[in-house]
Design an enzyme around this catalytic site. Structure first.
Site, mmCIF file in Angstrom:
data_model
loop_
_atom_site.group_PDB
_atom_site.id
_atom_site.type_symbol
_atom_site.label_atom_id
_atom_site.label_comp_id
_atom_site.label_asym_id
_atom_site.label_seq_id
_atom_site.Cartn_x
_atom_site.Cartn_y
_atom_site.Cartn_z
ATOM 1 N N HIS A 113 50.833 3.936 36.650
ATOM 2 C CA HIS A 113 49.834 2.874 36.743
ATOM 3 C C HIS A 113 49.837 2.034 35.467
ATOM 4 O O HIS A 113 50.195 2.520 34.385
ATOM 5 C CB HIS A 113 48.442 3.466 36.962
ATOM 6 N N GLU A 115 47.482 1.009 33.507
ATOM 7 C CA GLU A 115 46.657 1.507 32.403
ATOM 8 C C GLU A 115 47.345 2.633 31.647
ATOM 9 O O GLU A 115 47.363 2.663 30.411
ATOM 10 C CB GLU A 115 45.305 1.994 32.921
ATOM 11 N N CYS A 143 41.343 3.802 38.305
ATOM 12 C CA CYS A 143 41.171 4.884 39.265
ATOM 13 C C CYS A 143 40.760 6.164 38.528
ATOM 14 O O CYS A 143 40.637 6.162 37.294
ATOM 15 C CB CYS A 143 42.477 5.102 40.019
ATOM 16 N N CYS A 146 43.382 7.028 35.754
ATOM 17 C CA CYS A 146 43.403 6.092 34.630
ATOM 18 C C CYS A 146 42.097 6.126 33.845
ATOM 19 O O CYS A 146 42.098 5.963 32.620
ATOM 20 C CB CYS A 146 43.693 4.683 35.139
#
Length: 214
Positions: A113, A115, A143, A146
């Site tokens: 991801h 992040e 999420c 993250c």
């Protein structure tokens, strides 16, 4: 004559071996990804054409919207790689120390991801896993994974554009920073450059669905 012809053929093959190996090596990663997709039963598809252009914020006004626009640009890069268009930027003392976008499909890694990738970049840039003096800008609310990475990295501040009422864990569905016994809480702000980031994500999925139906 037969011996001479055989030797000539061998020399020809040896002289062209590097030309053969070069392209093969350059395509090795693509072949590996293709193999993984085949094994999973999912054929990769190309990204739908991106109708959005990158933005170029005023370098003299480095406010939250400035950094979020750079994250938005990273999200467009994600789209063009057929990734969910989410981008992230990390700022420290007015300097950009990390820029990343989703690479889950490219890496075939569920932790790829924006992040998480940006946090790793920032820690490497500072030579310190503690990011207390940093601000993370991301185009969609982090999420659960993250959000946990944000807390574990001791991120000083998080600014996100689009809230996520289903999976967001910094205010949307829940807020991990409000756990009573947690050892770090970061400052949070949402809604910065929200409309553009929302439109980017929504359009991506609309075009993907239309492509699947066709």
């Amino acid at each position: 004559y037969v011996v001479f012809s055989s030797v000539a053929c061998i020399l020809f093959l040896l002289s062209n071996l590097s030309n053969i190996a070069g392209p093969a090596q350059s395509h090795a990663e693509a072949c590996q990804r293709e193999k993984r997709h085949l094994l999973s039963g999912v054929m990769p598809k190309s990204a739908p054409p991106c109708p959005f252009e990158k933005v170029y914020p005023n370098q003299l006004i480095r406010d939250d919207e400035f950094y979020m626009k750079l994250a938005y640009n990273a999200a467009i890069d994600a789209w063009k790689k057929n990734e969910v268009p989410i981008g992230a930027v990390i700022e420290c003392d007015g300097q950009i120390i990390a820029t990343a976008h989703n690479e889950v499909e490219t890496m075939q890694d569920p932790t790829g991801h924006a992040e998480v990738l940006a946090i790793t970049q920032a820690a490497n840039a500072l030579g310190d896993w503690r990011l207390n003096s940093c601000t993370l800008y991301v185009t969609k609310e982090p999420c659960p994974m993250c959000s946990g990475a944000v807390i574990m990295s001791r991120m000083g501040r998080v600014v996100y554009a689009v809230s996520d009422p289903k999976m967001g864990c910094l205010g949307g569905a829940t807020n991990l920073c409000e756990l009573p016994r947690i050892n770090h809480r970061c400052l949070l702000e949402s809604g910065v450059y929200e409309k553009a980031c929302m439109e980017l994500i929504r359009t991506f999925f609309e075009l993907k669905r239309a492509d699947s139906d066709s």
